[in-house]
Design a protein around this motif. Structure first.
Motif, PDB file in Angstrom:
ATOM      1  N   GLN A  89       0.841  -1.189   0.000  1.00  0.00           N
ATOM      2  CA  GLN A  89       0.000   0.000   0.000  1.00  0.00           C
ATOM      3  C   GLN A  89       0.884   1.250   0.000  1.00  0.00           C
ATOM      4  O   GLN A  89       1.772   1.388   0.839  1.00  0.00           O
ATOM      5  N   VAL A  90       0.631   2.141  -0.948  1.00  0.00           N
ATOM      6  CA  VAL A  90       1.353   3.412  -1.048  1.00  0.00           C
ATOM      7  C   VAL A  90       0.365   4.531  -0.791  1.00  0.00           C
ATOM      8  O   VAL A  90      -0.745   4.538  -1.344  1.00  0.00           O
ATOM      9  N   GLU A  91       0.752   5.472   0.062  1.00  0.00           N
ATOM     10  CA  GLU A  91      -0.140   6.566   0.449  1.00  0.00           C
ATOM     11  C   GLU A  91       0.525   7.914   0.170  1.00  0.00           C
ATOM     12  O   GLU A  91       1.762   8.021   0.132  1.00  0.00           O
ATOM     13  N   THR A 113      13.197  36.252  29.235  1.00  0.00           N
ATOM     14  CA  THR A 113      12.139  36.402  28.239  1.00  0.00           C
ATOM     15  C   THR A 113      11.069  35.360  28.509  1.00  0.00           C
ATOM     16  O   THR A 113      11.364  34.174  28.657  1.00  0.00           O
ATOM     17  N   THR A 114       9.810  35.799  28.586  1.00  0.00           N
ATOM     18  CA  THR A 114       8.695  34.894  28.823  1.00  0.00           C
ATOM     19  C   THR A 114       8.013  34.569  27.495  1.00  0.00           C
ATOM     20  O   THR A 114       7.626  35.473  26.751  1.00  0.00           O
ATOM     21  N   TYR A 115       7.887  33.283  27.220  1.00  0.00           N
ATOM     22  CA  TYR A 115       7.227  32.826  26.008  1.00  0.00           C
ATOM     23  C   TYR A 115       5.847  32.301  26.373  1.00  0.00           C
ATOM     24  O   TYR A 115       5.693  31.480  27.282  1.00  0.00           O
ATOM     25  N   ALA A 116       4.826  32.773  25.661  1.00  0.00           N
ATOM     26  CA  ALA A 116       3.461  32.329  25.923  1.00  0.00           C
ATOM     27  C   ALA A 116       3.270  30.889  25.451  1.00  0.00           C
ATOM     28  O   ALA A 116       4.018  30.392  24.595  1.00  0.00           O
ATOM     29  N   ALA A 117       2.271  30.216  26.009  1.00  0.00           N
ATOM     30  CA  ALA A 117       1.924  28.873  25.538  1.00  0.00           C
ATOM     31  C   ALA A 117       1.511  28.965  24.072  1.00  0.00           C
ATOM     32  O   ALA A 117       0.823  29.897  23.663  1.00  0.00           O
ATOM     33  N   ARG A 118       1.953  27.973  23.285  1.00  0.00           N
ATOM     34  CA  ARG A 118       1.632  28.028  21.868  1.00  0.00           C
ATOM     35  C   ARG A 118       1.742  26.651  21.240  1.00  0.00           C
ATOM     36  O   ARG A 118       2.446  25.774  21.739  1.00  0.00           O
ATOM     37  N   ASP A 119       1.007  26.499  20.127  1.00  0.00           N
ATOM     38  CA  ASP A 119       1.129  25.301  19.308  1.00  0.00           C
ATOM     39  C   ASP A 119       2.237  25.514  18.289  1.00  0.00           C
ATOM     40  O   ASP A 119       2.305  26.567  17.642  1.00  0.00           O
ATOM     41  N   ASN A 120       3.096  24.529  18.151  1.00  0.00           N
ATOM     42  CA  ASN A 120       4.181  24.566  17.177  1.00  0.00           C
ATOM     43  C   ASN A 120       3.880  23.496  16.134  1.00  0.00           C
ATOM     44  O   ASN A 120       4.040  22.300  16.391  1.00  0.00           O
ATOM     45  N   ARG A 121       3.417  23.924  14.968  1.00  0.00           N
ATOM     46  CA  ARG A 121       2.871  23.019  13.957  1.00  0.00           C
ATOM     47  C   ARG A 121       3.838  22.844  12.791  1.00  0.00           C
ATOM     48  O   ARG A 121       4.324  23.818  12.227  1.00  0.00           O
ATOM     49  N   LEU A 122       4.079  21.589  12.434  1.00  0.00           N
ATOM     50  CA  LEU A 122       4.923  21.251  11.293  1.00  0.00           C
ATOM     51  C   LEU A 122       4.077  20.451  10.304  1.00  0.00           C
ATOM     52  O   LEU A 122       3.636  19.339  10.607  1.00  0.00           O
ATOM     53  N   ASP A 123       3.827  21.041   9.135  1.00  0.00           N
ATOM     54  CA  ASP A 123       2.987  20.411   8.125  1.00  0.00           C
ATOM     55  C   ASP A 123       3.854  19.670   7.115  1.00  0.00           C
ATOM     56  O   ASP A 123       4.780  20.251   6.529  1.00  0.00           O
ATOM     57  N   TYR A 124       3.530  18.395   6.900  1.00  0.00           N
ATOM     58  CA  TYR A 124       4.313  17.553   5.996  1.00  0.00           C
ATOM     59  C   TYR A 124       3.429  16.952   4.904  1.00  0.00           C
ATOM     60  O   TYR A 124       2.244  16.654   5.133  1.00  0.00           O
ATOM     61  N   LEU A 125       4.018  16.743   3.727  1.00  0.00           N
ATOM     62  CA  LEU A 125       3.497  15.808   2.742  1.00  0.00           C
ATOM     63  C   LEU A 125       4.248  14.505   2.976  1.00  0.00           C
ATOM     64  O   LEU A 125       5.480  14.475   2.863  1.00  0.00           O
ATOM     65  N   GLU A 126       3.519  13.449   3.290  1.00  0.00           N
ATOM     66  CA  GLU A 126       4.158  12.193   3.705  1.00  0.00           C
ATOM     67  C   GLU A 126       3.827  11.079   2.730  1.00  0.00           C
ATOM     68  O   GLU A 126       2.679  10.929   2.299  1.00  0.00           O
ATOM     69  N   LEU A 127       4.838  10.284   2.390  1.00  0.00           N
ATOM     70  CA  LEU A 127       4.688   9.171   1.462  1.00  0.00           C
ATOM     71  C   LEU A 127       5.073   7.869   2.155  1.00  0.00           C
ATOM     72  O   LEU A 127       6.257   7.509   2.183  1.00  0.00           O
ATOM     73  N   PRO A 128       4.124   7.129   2.743  1.00  0.00           N
ATOM     74  CA  PRO A 128       4.419   5.809   3.305  1.00  0.00           C
ATOM     75  C   PRO A 128       4.334   4.727   2.222  1.00  0.00           C
ATOM     76  O   PRO A 128       3.478   4.786   1.333  1.00  0.00           O
ATOM     77  N   VAL A 129       5.220   3.745   2.313  1.00  0.00           N
ATOM     78  CA  VAL A 129       5.177   2.556   1.457  1.00  0.00           C
ATOM     79  C   VAL A 129       5.118   1.364   2.406  1.00  0.00           C
ATOM     80  O   VAL A 129       6.104   1.050   3.078  1.00  0.00           O
ATOM     81  N   LEU A 130       3.968   0.692   2.450  1.00  0.00           N
ATOM     82  CA  LEU A 130       3.694  -0.251   3.521  1.00  0.00           C
ATOM     83  C   LEU A 130       3.425  -1.659   3.005  1.00  0.00           C
ATOM     84  O   LEU A 130       2.730  -1.846   1.995  1.00  0.00           O
ATOM     85  N   PHE A 131       3.953  -2.639   3.717  1.00  0.00           N
ATOM     86  CA  PHE A 131       3.554  -4.026   3.517  1.00  0.00           C
ATOM     87  C   PHE A 131       2.318  -4.268   4.362  1.00  0.00           C
ATOM     88  O   PHE A 131       2.279  -3.907   5.550  1.00  0.00           O
TER      89      PHE A 131
END
Length: 237
Positions: A89-91, A113-131
């Protein structure tokens, strides 16, 4: 993270029993010999779901107040069956990983320095090749490599330039999971472990144009890991 993982595992564990109530309909009706192939595992489809990600690696203590980030994954897949047990299966997925930081104060050069709470988001295009191996009529296991392209990074409301902030644009790793199926419908859970590092060696990590440390990170072993649950709809060949 443990609480989220327990919920995901319970959801998948309950699926085969719930689907067994369906009676005659089974996964053999998906892409079987009457559709032009001897394998019921040949076809394509769409999928999407929920994932919980966090940092892993010895260098991740750079963010002492980091927690898991809840987000999404969505994409398409194609599956080629070799027989009624084995298939590949390829996705192609769009997946958001990252972490959440609580409010914290960092002292650099005697300046706090005070840093506020925050979401740190990393967006990927991912290609799995699965058995894919079928354990039962409705349950299978998935295992294999994945490679990802980082397309966007956002910290709170701030878009971060990938090059200026020292992010590696390519990630890679391994995926393992299980999937329950009834006809064209799928419900799965998987673990996605990145082996590539988020930051390039020698990066000075910054937020809001302020360095967390005046020096480059001394341990760049900072990687992604995520737990995913997804729903899919398949179409036979």
């Amino acid at each position: 993270m443990k609480k989220h993982l327990l919920i995901l595992l319970l959801a998948v564990a309950a699926a085969p029993a719930a689907w067994a109530q369906g009676g005659a309909l089974s996964s053999k009706e998906y892409g079987d010999g009457s559709a032009g192939t001897e394998s019921r595992n040949t076809g394509f489809g769409i999928k999407g779901g929920y994932n919980v990600s966090e940092l892993k690696g010895s260098g991740s203590n750079l963010f002492p107040n980091s927690n898991s980030l809840s987000s999404f994954n969505a994409g398409v897949y194609g599956q080629v069956g070799f027989n009624n047990f084995a298939s590949m299966q390829v996705e192609l997925l769009y997946i958001r990983k990252g972490f959440r930081t609580d409010e914290t104060t960092v002292t650099t050069g005697g300046v706090a320095t005070t840093y506020a709470a925050r979401d740190n988001r990393l967006d990927y295009l991912e290609l799995p090749v699965l058995f894919v191996g079928n354990i039962t009529e409705t349950l299978s296991f998935h295992i294999g490599p994945q490679v990802s392209l980082l397309t966007k990074v956002k910290s709170g409301s701030e878009d971060l330039d990938l090059n200026d902030n020292g992010y590696n644009s390519i990630d890679y790793g391994a995926i393992g999971g299980v999937e329950a199926r009834l006809g064209p419908a799928r419900l799965g859970v998987r673990y996605d472990l990145s082996l590539g590092k988020i930051y390039e060696n020698g990066t000075v990590v910054r937020y809001n144009n302020t360095a967390i440390s005046a020096n480059p990170i001394s341990d760049d072993d900072i990687r992604n890991q995520s737990f995913q649950v997804y729903l899919g709809l398949g179409f036979g060949k």
